[in-house]
Design an enzyme around this catalytic site. Structure first.
Site, PDB file in Angstrom:
ATOM      1  N   HIS A  95      62.810 -41.874 -34.166  1.00  0.00           N
ATOM      2  CA  HIS A  95      62.320 -43.196 -34.573  1.00  0.00           C
ATOM      3  C   HIS A  95      63.324 -43.781 -35.573  1.00  0.00           C
ATOM      4  O   HIS A  95      63.772 -44.914 -35.405  1.00  0.00           O
ATOM      5  CB  HIS A  95      60.938 -43.050 -35.190  1.00  0.00           C
ATOM      6  CG  HIS A  95      60.248 -44.335 -35.519  1.00  0.00           C
ATOM      7  ND1 HIS A  95      59.903 -45.265 -34.570  1.00  0.00           N
ATOM      8  CD2 HIS A  95      59.823 -44.852 -36.708  1.00  0.00           C
ATOM      9  CE1 HIS A  95      59.297 -46.299 -35.156  1.00  0.00           C
ATOM     10  NE2 HIS A  95      59.233 -46.070 -36.450  1.00  0.00           N
TER      11      HIS A  95
ATOM     12  N   HIS B  34      64.572 -52.551 -35.180  1.00  0.00           N
ATOM     13  CA  HIS B  34      63.273 -51.947 -34.900  1.00  0.00           C
ATOM     14  C   HIS B  34      62.491 -52.961 -34.091  1.00  0.00           C
ATOM     15  O   HIS B  34      62.076 -53.995 -34.624  1.00  0.00           O
ATOM     16  CB  HIS B  34      62.558 -51.635 -36.210  1.00  0.00           C
ATOM     17  CG  HIS B  34      61.257 -50.919 -36.035  1.00  0.00           C
ATOM     18  ND1 HIS B  34      60.766 -50.536 -34.802  1.00  0.00           N
ATOM     19  CD2 HIS B  34      60.329 -50.518 -36.929  1.00  0.00           C
ATOM     20  CE1 HIS B  34      59.621 -49.928 -34.955  1.00  0.00           C
ATOM     21  NE2 HIS B  34      59.318 -49.900 -36.221  1.00  0.00           N
TER      22      HIS B  34
ATOM     23  N   CYS C 153      53.998 -49.865 -34.543  1.00  0.00           N
ATOM     24  CA  CYS C 153      55.318 -49.501 -34.037  1.00  0.00           C
ATOM     25  C   CYS C 153      55.286 -48.308 -33.090  1.00  0.00           C
ATOM     26  O   CYS C 153      56.312 -47.938 -32.524  1.00  0.00           O
ATOM     27  CB  CYS C 153      56.249 -49.233 -35.205  1.00  0.00           C
ATOM     28  SG  CYS C 153      56.136 -50.558 -36.438  1.00  0.00           S
TER      29      CYS C 153
END
Lengths: 88, 404, 374
Positions: free
Chosen positions: B292, B327, B159
């Site tokens: 994030h 995400h 990620c």
């Protein structure tokens, strides 16, 4: 027919791919941190293993007791017996 | 300071669950409109009810690309936008000094799934899309379309890939290895990735709520973000419009756990500290942080601790925009860098959508509503499985003149 | 990579190679009858993947990367420090796809409750690099490159860049690919792999060279890089590495373009062809690709008649990061000033080897050059 503890040991070894003979896992040996040194991801693998091979689910209601249930082969076997007895 | 070239952003392209353009994306921020919704891409018994950030509309119909995976189509769409945006289209630049660096995780994962579904259920091996499984295909297609013959690679840092790709883009320009870099990230939804995160009990049944007291996890999303990076000198020489100055970056690894972040956020702290040092700025210079903030139990507190450690009591405005598009995995670092540049351009803070009340154990006060603000310097952070941390410092273009 | 000076010092190098002859495995019935050859890790190699002190499983790619790095560190006088001054760069096209496929197969066979979380975690491509970080305590930049035959070259470029600009004191660079049945299925279905069980004979003259397709393999190689000049007597110096991709799908490979590519690599590194002691190429025994390699080699030898030429894929099989194993041979060549005995020389008599040029070309059109010197 192998005892439930023995079956659990075999499934632990096979589903986690552990490099240890099932017999080498003592019923009361800690599975996490010490002992076998499993971690949080392994805990989830064990939950999946219980579902697939023993047909019992670790539910949201158990979440307070996860540590206890997963602590050792002995506690896992107790949990499986408890859940299987509760089924109709 | 050093005499290395300064890296600027001259073009951007994006696609996610909130839309196919930069304007659509920002409008969603202004309106507080989440793109999370019901999964339609494939069937799933266990995951079918989990809100996901699925792109609306078929990427294959919009990319202009002949064949390829869903990821390829998303990446090409975003790259075409970015290229048109930066004004290099039809221009005469040395294409052998043009690079493509994309972050990618899933690639043609859907094709892999289909191959095995057929193999295991029908005992039939169907080779038709095997060549399109690789996650490097997206970067290859982008390079082919624009004839970019320079350094080319695919970063797969989970990620944190998008942020790492932008950082590598800067490396290439600073090393003189490339004049123009199309850098970004792409990922698409798939059975493996959705069931994967769900099996880790990381996915929220009601959509991610970053930093919220009642958060229940992340939402998986898909999309692509591509930025055009050049040296300031190269951009000025061709009269390009500069959107932002990519002034600093930092990358670290926790070396703590395969999937959980280090709980004190030490690795992220170090990445942010390195990014500030790279930008030759003090923490106090940061006006806004695009965090994030996935909404998982572990990520949010760790990230908050890192922010507190770096900024102390003087925390800048913070928001996580993940409830807008989910995400987006390897695309996240790039998509969110783009959102951060838009924030600097439009002088407003995109909201931390989904926040009702901050978790008492999280020492942050994220901006819950869209809010106009004077922003000169911003930071974007990404964390990934394996403990990868990435931080970028972005500045408004006039800062280039001020600190020449 | 700038032309003047070196990019990085190489202070350690190691390789984990497959067995020297292809091993046969039964093909999956749904795909083909018979057996498929591949250069697989032999029994000793497999054993090395399971250290006796480790109970928890590792993915095969992870284990291979760890073995390669451990071996490299064994030969390293100044080991990289734990902590943030050591970066990790891994090139891997295949990563831990075996675990990803196990995850998928369980999903399909057992339904979604069969999803195995530990296998999903490992299927994220940076699982190898993050396992290296965990095992050795390296907290610097941690990057994974997954771009087919450019994966290792990308990792090498980036590792060298980090030490050169001072973002790392050491860079641990690894190229690794672990072969799984899916790769064999894909290669055979798409016509890249041959079914003949004989070892590869790249650039061999005569009947041994006749054949379409190559044979897949697997392996890992690891290197430790420091800033140029930081180490008194490195094994070798990295002069340059340059990887490029094609500008169309399934391009027609042209010898003229390939020669120009290699010559540009030499020019940018300020190295003359006659300064090279050895040219090591990634010819993989596929007749069409071999033909291109042969002409490129001929073209280079015309410019440097004494140039020795070697091939090595008969040792490794063909896989995206096999060039990492080639790189290890090149490092050993300049460290010892001789051609390693396992390299098959196809032209020239090598004298004192001070510089080695590696040249790789894949059927898909990816190509790269790397230059190391003493």
């Amino acid at each position: 027919m192998a005892s439930l503890e023995q079956q659990i040991k075999e499934k632990l070894v096979s589903s986690l791919g552990l490099k240890i003979a099932p017999e080498a896992i003592d019923d009361n040996m800690p599975l996490f941190v010490d002992g076998l040194g499993l971690d949080s991801v392994d805990a989830l693998e064990i939950a999946a293993m219980l579902s697939v091979h023993f047909n019992v689910e670790l539910t949201e209601q158990d979440s307070g007791r996860h540590r206890e249930i997963l602590a050792s082969v002995h506690s896992l076997a107790d949990f499986v017996r408890e859940r299987q007895a509760a089924k109709p | 300071m050093s005499s290395r070239p300064r890296v600027v952003v001259t073009g951007m392209g994006i696609v996610s669950a909130v839309g196919w353009t930069l304007d659509d994306t920002w409008q969603a921020m202004v309106q507080g409109r989440s793109g999370l919704g019901t999964l339609t891409l494939f069937e799933s018994q266990r995951c079918g009810k989990l809100p996901v950030g699925e792109v609306a509309g078929d990427p294959a119909l919009r990319s202009g690309l002949d064949g390829g995976s869903r990821s390829d189509h998303l990446a090409v769409w975003a790259a075409k936008q970015a290229f048109a945006d930066c004004g290099l289209d039809g221009s005469d630049f040395a294409r052998e000094r043009g690079s493509v660096v994309l972050g990618a995780l899933t690639g043609g994962m859907l094709f892999t799934e289909e191959f095995f579904l057929r193999l295991l259920r029908e005992d039939r091996a169907d080779a038709s899309h095997l060549a399109e499984r690789a996650c490097c295909n997206a970067a290859d297609r982008v390079a082919e379309i624009f004839g970019l013959g320079g350094f080319r690679t695919t970063l797969s840092n989970a990620c944190a890939s998008g942020g790492a790709a932008l950082s590598l883009g800067c490396d290439l320009i600073e090393a003189g290895e490339a004049d123009v870099v199309l850098a970004g990230g792409v990922d698409s939804l798939g059975r493996i990735v959705l069931n994967g995160f769900n099996s880790l009990m990381l996915v929220s049944p009601d959509g991610c709520r970053p930093f919220d007291a009642g958060r229940k996890g992340m939402s998986v999303g898909e999309g692509a973000g591509v930025l055009v990076l050049e040296s300031e000198a190269h951009a000025r020489a061709r009269g390009a419009r500069v959107r932002a100055w990519l002034a600093g970056r930092g990358n670290t690894c926790d070396a703590h756990h395969v999937s959980a972040p280090e709980p004190e956020g030490r690795g992220l702290y170090e990445a942010m500290r390195l990014a500030l040092a790279d930008a030759d700025l003090a923490a106090a210079a940061i006006d806004y942080i695009n965090a994030h903030g996935t909404g998982t139990m572990d990520n949010d507190p760790a990230e908050a601790k890192a922010l507190r450690a770096l900024f102390g009591d003087a925390l800048p405005a913070v928001s996580s925009t993940k409830r807008f598009f989910g995400h987006t995995l390897a695309a996240a670092g790039a998509i969110e860098a783009i959102v951060t540049v838009l924030a600097l351009e439009r002088q407003a803070i995109p909201p931390n959508l989904g926040l009702r009340s901050v978790d008492a154990k999280i020492p942050l006060a994220p901006v819950a509503e869209y809010r106009p603000a004077k922003l000169a310097v911003a930071m974007s952070t990404s964390l990934g499985f394996g403990g990868n941390n990435s931080a970028l410092v972005l500045r408004r273009p006039e800062a280039l003149g001020e600190s020449a | 990579m700038t032309a003047k000076g070196y990019a990085a010092d190489i202070v350690a190098a190691s390789a984990l190679r497959p067995g020297s002859t292809p091993l046969l495995r039964p093909a999956p019935a749904a795909v083909a009858q018979g057996e498929w050859p591949a250069y697989r890790l032999d029994a000793a190699g497999e054993r090395s993947l399971s250290p006796p002190d480790r109970i928890k499983r590792l993915g095969r790619g992870q284990a291979m990367a760890i073995v390669a790095v451990k071996r490299a560190l064994d030969g390293c006088t100044a080991s990289p420090a734990r902590g943030s001054s050591t970066a990790v760069s891994v090139g891997t096209a295949w990563a831990e796809e075996g675990d990803e496929i196990t995850f998928l197969e369980n999903l399909i066979k057992l339904g979604e409750k069969g999803a195995k979380p530990a296998f999903f975690v490992n299927s994220v491509k940076n699982a190898l690099a993050s396992q290296l970080a965990l095992t050795f305590g390296y907290q610097g930049e941690n990057q994974t490159f997954a771009h087919d035959a450019l994966s290792f070259e990308s990792a090498l470029w980036q590792g060298a860049h980090l030490v050169r600009v001072g973002r790392a004191a050491h860079a641990v660079v690894c190229g690794v690919d672990a072969l799984i049945e899916l790769h064999e299925m894909q290669g055979h279905l798409l016509g890249f792999f041959a079914t003949r069980p004989a070892p590869l004979a790249p650039l061999a003259a005569g009947p041994a060279s006749v054949g379409q397709g190559t044979i897949p393999g697997e392996g890992a190689a690891a290197f430790v890089l420091t800033p140029p000049g930081a180490t008194a007597a490195p094994l070798a110096r990295l002069v340059s590495v340059r990887g490029r991709g094609p500008l169309q799908r399934a391009p027609a490979l042209a010898v003229r373009d390939e020669l120009a590519f290699v010559e540009q690599g030499l020019r940018e590194a300020s190295v003359e062809p006659d300064e090279l002691g050895l040219l090591l190429v990634g010819a993989n025994g596929d007749s069409a690709l071999d033909a291109v390699y042969a002409e490129v080699v001929q073209g280079l030898r015309a410019r440097a008649p004494g140039l020795a030429v070697g091939v090595y894929r008969h040792l490794t099989g063909d896989f995206p990061t096999a060039s990492a194993l080639g790189f290890e041979l090149a490092v050993r060549a300049v460290a010892s000033r001789t051609v390693p005995s396992e390299v098959r020389r196809v032209a020239g008599s090598p004298a004192n080897i001070e510089r080695v040029l590696l040249y790789h070309l894949a059927s898909a059109g990816y190509h790269s050059t790397a230059i190391v010197s003493a």
